[in-house]
Each structure stands twice: as C-alpha cells, then as structure tokens.
Write a protein that holds these residues in place. Structure first.
Motif, short mmCIF file in Angstrom:
data_model
loop_
_atom_site.label_atom_id
_atom_site.label_comp_id
_atom_site.label_asym_id
_atom_site.label_seq_id
_atom_site.Cartn_x
_atom_site.Cartn_y
_atom_site.Cartn_z
N UNK A 212 0.83 -1.21 0.00
CA UNK A 212 0.00 0.00 0.00
C UNK A 212 0.86 1.26 0.00
N UNK A 213 0.32 2.33 -0.56
CA UNK A 213 1.04 3.60 -0.55
C UNK A 213 1.08 4.19 0.85
N UNK A 214 2.16 4.90 1.14
CA UNK A 214 2.28 5.55 2.44
C UNK A 214 1.33 6.74 2.52
N UNK A 215 0.79 7.03 3.70
CA UNK A 215 -0.02 8.25 3.84
C UNK A 215 0.85 9.49 3.65
N UNK A 216 0.24 10.56 3.24
CA UNK A 216 1.00 11.79 2.98
C UNK A 216 1.69 12.33 4.23
N UNK A 217 1.20 11.94 5.39
CA UNK A 217 1.83 12.40 6.63
C UNK A 217 3.28 11.95 6.71
N UNK A 218 3.62 10.85 6.07
CA UNK A 218 5.00 10.37 6.07
C UNK A 218 5.91 11.41 5.42
N UNK A 219 5.50 11.96 4.28
CA UNK A 219 6.32 12.97 3.61
C UNK A 219 6.38 14.27 4.40
N UNK A 220 5.34 14.56 5.19
CA UNK A 220 5.38 15.77 6.02
C UNK A 220 6.45 15.70 7.10
N UNK A 221 6.97 14.50 7.38
CA UNK A 221 8.06 14.37 8.34
C UNK A 221 9.42 14.64 7.70
N UNK A 222 9.45 14.95 6.41
CA UNK A 222 10.70 15.33 5.74
C UNK A 222 11.25 16.62 6.35
N UNK A 223 12.55 16.77 6.30
CA UNK A 223 13.17 18.00 6.76
C UNK A 223 13.06 19.04 5.65
N UNK A 224 12.50 20.22 5.91
CA UNK A 224 12.40 21.24 4.86
C UNK A 224 13.78 21.67 4.37
N UNK A 225 13.85 22.17 3.16
CA UNK A 225 15.11 22.71 2.66
C UNK A 225 15.49 23.93 3.50
N UNK A 226 16.75 24.32 3.40
CA UNK A 226 17.28 25.36 4.29
C UNK A 226 16.49 26.67 4.24
N UNK A 227 16.06 27.06 3.03
CA UNK A 227 15.37 28.34 2.90
C UNK A 227 13.93 28.30 3.41
N UNK A 228 13.41 27.10 3.64
CA UNK A 228 12.00 26.92 4.05
C UNK A 228 11.93 26.84 5.58
N UNK A 229 12.20 27.96 6.24
CA UNK A 229 12.37 27.94 7.70
C UNK A 229 11.10 27.62 8.47
N UNK A 230 9.94 27.92 7.90
CA UNK A 230 8.70 27.64 8.63
C UNK A 230 7.94 26.46 8.05
N UNK A 231 8.54 25.77 7.07
CA UNK A 231 7.92 24.58 6.50
C UNK A 231 6.78 24.85 5.53
N UNK A 232 6.60 26.09 5.15
CA UNK A 232 5.50 26.43 4.24
C UNK A 232 5.65 25.74 2.89
N UNK A 233 6.87 25.74 2.36
CA UNK A 233 7.09 25.11 1.06
C UNK A 233 6.92 23.59 1.16
N UNK A 234 7.35 23.00 2.27
CA UNK A 234 7.18 21.56 2.46
C UNK A 234 5.69 21.20 2.41
N UNK A 235 4.87 21.97 3.11
CA UNK A 235 3.43 21.69 3.11
C UNK A 235 2.85 21.80 1.70
N UNK A 236 3.29 22.81 0.96
CA UNK A 236 2.80 22.98 -0.41
C UNK A 236 3.26 21.83 -1.30
N UNK A 237 4.51 21.39 -1.11
CA UNK A 237 5.03 20.28 -1.91
C UNK A 237 4.24 19.00 -1.63
N UNK A 238 4.02 18.69 -0.35
CA UNK A 238 3.34 17.45 0.02
C UNK A 238 1.87 17.48 -0.44
N UNK A 239 1.26 18.65 -0.47
CA UNK A 239 -0.11 18.74 -0.98
C UNK A 239 -0.18 18.26 -2.43
#
Length: 586
Positions: A212-239
């Motif tokens: 089965x595919x992993x839930x999207x919450x798994x990807x939300x545990x990724x470490x954001x890139x350096x410039x993404x200090x508040x995780x906004x880009x990570x949330x947009x990417x995982x969406x």
C-alpha cells in the motif's frame, strides 16, 4: 473506511493545510555558506532545484571540509535519487539522512574527497510534483537534469556517479538510460532488467511493488530545505503528492506486458523496463558495478543485468540490500568510483568479472567461501535432473509413472510485511523428498522446473520450491519459481536471457489450459550458489499460492483449482539443477 478513503481524506486535509497557509513560494535560493550546516567532515546545504518542466526537487549537497570551509577544488560527484525521503525526522525527533545509510557508505565518500548529492524524487519527500508512475521516464529525466545541474557547478569535476539499492538501484538504471553527458559510473544493486518479468514473474505479482502507498503524513516528516524555515514550502510540496499514481493499482492493472495502463495511458511495462533502453545502458561512456545477495529475489535479474551490460557483479550472502559480512560492499563501491571518477589506477578494471559467496550452511553458521570467476554464476554448467517420482519421492532417474493431484491451498500465511524470502511450504501442496545425501552436493546457478500437469480449469498459478532438509527435519528454501499456467508458452527474449526459459507475457501468447489435458510448465527458479550437506535431504514442494502474494484474497478461486502432476515414466516432472558436485543418495 477503506484505505483509499483514508488516503483521500489525508490528501485533502494536507492540501487544505497548505492553502490555509497562503504560502507564496520564494525563488530557489542559490547555494551559499549561509544556507549550509557545518559538520566536522562536510558542509551540507539543502535547496530546491527546478527540472525541465519547472517542478522543484529537494536536493541535498554534501561537500568535504578543509580548515572549516568547503573544499573549492573541483571534485567528482556521487548522486543517489530516492523515494524514501533523503532527510526526515523519525519518531524520536532525530534527523535521519540517506548520507548516513550503512548500505551506501556515502559519508565515507565525502571524507574521501567526493561531493555527495541526494534528492527526493518528484511526488515524495520534500520534492514538489506528483508521480505519474514509478521509475518512469519523467523520473529518469528528472535525474538527468539534476546530474547536469550538479556537474556544472564550479566545485564539480564534471564527472558523476550514480548509486543505489532496490528502488534506488532502479532509479540509477533508469537515469543511466537517459545517458546524461556527465555520468560516468553506475553502482546499482537489487533491481531488475525487465520490470514485467520481475514484478509479474511468470505472470504473477509477488511482494515487490505491491504494498500500500504511504499516507501523505510520512512525507510531512521530511526536513524542509534550508530556505524553508517555517515549513510552508514543504506543506505545499506534500499537498501536490495527493496526485500520485497509486503503486499497487498500477502494477495490478496491467496483467500482460503489452497492456496499456488505465492510469498512465501507455504500455507502461515497456517504458519502465531497463531492457528497452539497453543500447544507452551499454554505452562505452558508462562503467558498471552490480551487487545483490543470494537470499533476495532480484538476484535473478541482476545476473541478467550483468550478462547484458557486460559488467562486473558481486553477490553476497543475506537478504535485500543488507551489507554482506563476506566482503566490504562500501569499500568495493569506493574502489569502483575511485577508478572511474578519479582516474586512480587501483587495478579495479583488472578484477574478476564475477565474485560470489558460495554457501555451505550444513558445515556451520556462516560457512562458505568467496568464488571469483571470469564467467557469471552457473554459466556453462550443465544441469542435472532431479525427478519427481511417485507421490512423494525425489530420485536421480524417473520412477514409476503416476498422476498425483493436489487442491490449491490459499491458507499459506501472510505474516511478515516484507517477506523477502518465503518460509517452507511443506504441507501446502505436493511434497517430494529425496533419501539422505551420501555426500555433499553443490550447485551454482539457476534451477529450471519442468512440471507436467493437468488442470481442472483454464488457468491457475503454480509455485515450485527447492528445499534443504536437515537430519532433524528442519527445512530451508534454497530456490523457488512461479508461473501462471496460461503464460507457459515459450518465446525468444528481446535481450540476453542466458539459457533460461522466457515467457513473453503478451496477450497474444496467452495459452489457456484445456481442462484435464496435461501440459508442461517450464520456468526458471532463482539462482543460488549452495551446498546441500551429506546427511541432508533435497525436497521439492509444489503449491498454488505463496505467502508473498498480497492479493490472495482478491484472486482466490472458489472452488480452488486442482492440479494433477505427472511423475515418473517418460513424461516425469523434474527440476534441472546446475550441480557442480552431483548428488548421490544413501
């Protein structure tokens, strides 16, 4: 609520979260010391890099440190491309990085004067985008773009190597098939040459690529890139990952090699089969080193990879992508890259074509020897038949003719989530056992099953297992194979398949059984270098189901199929085994 409903609700929730943040994605930051995290041995920076269609992929760059600063001298690069998150936070709050994986030895490469880069494939980890498929040409060209982006940096020598095991080994092969101009060396492990013949071996799906595919919450545990200090880009990417193609549904939805996937709208098996890009993979631009372990199903494909790529191969004891105790796999990889990326004359190219561990478990735990050869395991070894005789015997010559029926038992168990090697299936079908061996019997290579059987319906699945039974009665599976009866038609492979049977998997080649009429099912079994010890017995078990089939509940036939196997006589069923020391029985 079904798993699909849960996945869909999770996707919608994450997408809503990203939208509620009103995220305005900033421009990709250029690499800079300010964006980097210092380490005693390297400086890391994590950034987004756009590929040709504008999708931003999360890339991590690790550069060696000298006197507290990143080395500016141009260095070769080793790149790994993963769907499993190159950097993430585990349940204990610790950051886990691919660079620290013991399989690849990437941190040691940085210390040895390499730049190491790791990236999340699109639709996974911190990368943007959605996955159209798995190991498809979109992903392959993403890898091409990242390699060429890296190669043009002032701290790059312009020479790049790819590394990976399992999916990462597959991504290394698919990216190599696009022939990035800067790519020079590929270390690939535990992957395949022919995706259809691997994932749907014999027309039957097994455990690989059907989870089965992993839930999207798994990807939300990724470490954001350096410039993404508040995780906004990570949330947009995982969406955006909510648009990923479901993996198991993709493979299950194409029962034949030439089927068009309803999800990708093309003949997807051909797109993702490395053999369809064989000319590029055989380019003199590329050097290859392959690795796999005996107790791992992809080894069947890795030897074929070595045959078609004319490459070197290492085969160790143990399971899937586990660094073997018999040799230093990270050290072998370093020697390979040192020669082909740094130009060091370390004798690598003068080494043996194939090195493998020959197991002798009857002599004690961990017993065995390393074999070095100019030929691949099993090549040139004449197989010797072991016949199925009567209702339960294995013999060196055909016994008395018999017809032995068995009813398919679907209750074979599905306990271990990743059962890379099946447990003994004695009692789940037909079992044939030899007398005790008078002396050791050694084999190297692929057994081939020739099972003559009738069936009470047009189609059913057949599995064959070759087992070692010790004097106490404990059984261990040495090799196994499988074939759907309707896929039994033999053909010519579009690549070098050594001397192994080939089943095309094309719809036009489907050959339903005539109920009650016997036919031969010939299929290769996974290769092995193994010694059956004196006093042990050799067992062959035939079943109609396997515990690594995740879809048994969906494919179960009611009433269950009945096979009637022909043993002994002129048309005896048999297993042809590449014995280097032939068996004799007491």
């Amino acid at each position: 609520m079904s798993a699909q409903d849960v996945h869909r609700q999770m996707a919608l929730a994450i997408a809503a979260l990203a939208l509620s943040a009103n995220a305005v994605l900033p421009a990709i930051a250029a690499p800079s010391a300010a964006a980097a995290r210092a380490d005693p041995h390297f400086i890391r920076e994590s950034i987004y890099v756009p590929v040709r269609d504008g999708t931003r992929l999360a890339l991590n760059i690790y550069r060696p440190v000298r006197n507290g600063r990143a080395v500016e001298t141009p260095l070769p690069i080793v790149f790994a491309f993963t769907p499993y998150r190159a950097r993430y936070v585990d349940k204990d709050g610790k950051i886990v990085e691919l660079v620290d994986s013991p399989v690849f030895g990437l941190r040691a490469l940085v210390k040895s004067g390499y730049v190491v880069a790791t990236a999340d494939v699109r639709g996974k980890g911190a990368s943007f985008g959605a996955r159209r498929g798995f190991l498809d040409q979109t992903e392959a060209h993403d890898g091409y773009d990242l390699i060429e982006w890296l190669a043009k940096k002032p701290w790059s020598s312009g020479k790049v190597g790819l590394t990976g095991c399992s999916y990462l080994g597959g991504s290394a092969m698919l990216v190599a098939g696009t022939l990035p101009p800067s790519l020079r060396a590929v270390f690939a492990a535990a992957t395949d040459l022919d995706k259809y013949s691997f994932v749907r071996n014999g027309g039957i799906t097994g455990q690989f690529n059907t989870r089965p595919d992993e839930p999207l919450a798994v990807d939300l545990a990724s470490v954001p890139v350096d410039a993404d200090r508040d995780g906004t880009m990570l949330k947009a990417a995982v969406a955006e990952h909510a648009g990923n193609t479901p993996m198991a549904a993709l493979w299950y939805g194409m029962p034949y090699r030439d089927d068009a996937s309803p999800l990708t709208k093309n003949r997807f098996w051909e797109e993702v089969g490395p053999y369809t890009h064989l000319k590029a993979l055989q380019s003199p631009q590329l050097a290859w080193l392959l690795w796999s372990n005996w107790e791992d199903e992809p080894t069947e494909q890795m030897i074929l990879n070595a045959a078609n790529l004319k490459s070197r191969i290492l085969i160790g004891p143990g399971s899937h992508c586990v660094p073997p105790a018999a040799f230093d796999i990270a050290g072998e990889q370093k020697s390979f890259f040192d020669h082909y990326l740094k130009g060091i004359d370390n004798g690598f190219e003068r080494g043996p074509r194939a090195s493998w561990y020959s197991e002798t478990p009857g002599k004690g735990v961990g017993a065995g020897t390393m074999v070095q050869s100019a030929t691949l395991p099993g090549v040139g070894i004449k197989r010797s038949p072991l016949y199925l005789s009567g209702a339960e015997a294995v013999t060196l010559a055909p016994g008395k003719s018999a017809k032995v029926p068995f009813i398919v038992d679907y209750n074979v168990g599905q306990g271990e989530y990743f059962a890379f090697w099946p447990p003994s299936q004695d009692g789940k079908g037909l079992t044939f056992t030899s007398p005790a061996l008078a002396g050791d019997a050694a084999m190297t290579g692929y057994p081939i099953a020739h099972i003559v059987t009738a069936l009470d319906r047009p189609d059913a699945n057949l599995f064959a297992y070759l087992e070692d039974v010790d004097p106490a009665g404990k059984a261990y599976i040495v090799s196994f194979g499988r074939l759907a009866a309707s896929h039994r038609k033999l053909g010519r492979a579009p690549y070098d398949r050594l001397d192994l049977p080939y089943h095309s998997g094309l719809r036009a080649d489907a050959l339903p059984m005539v109920p009650g009429k016997a036919a031969e099912l010939a299929f290769s079994m996974v290769p092995r270098a193994y010694t059956f010890a004196a006093g042990h017995r050799i067992r062959v078990t035939l079943t109609g189901a396997d515990p690594r089939q995740r879809n048994l509940a969906e494919i179960k036939q009611t009433p269950p199929p009945v096979f009637t196997v022909a043993t002994g006589g002129a048309v005896a069923s048999r297993i042809d085994i590449p014995f280097t020391t032939k068996p004799t029985f007491r």
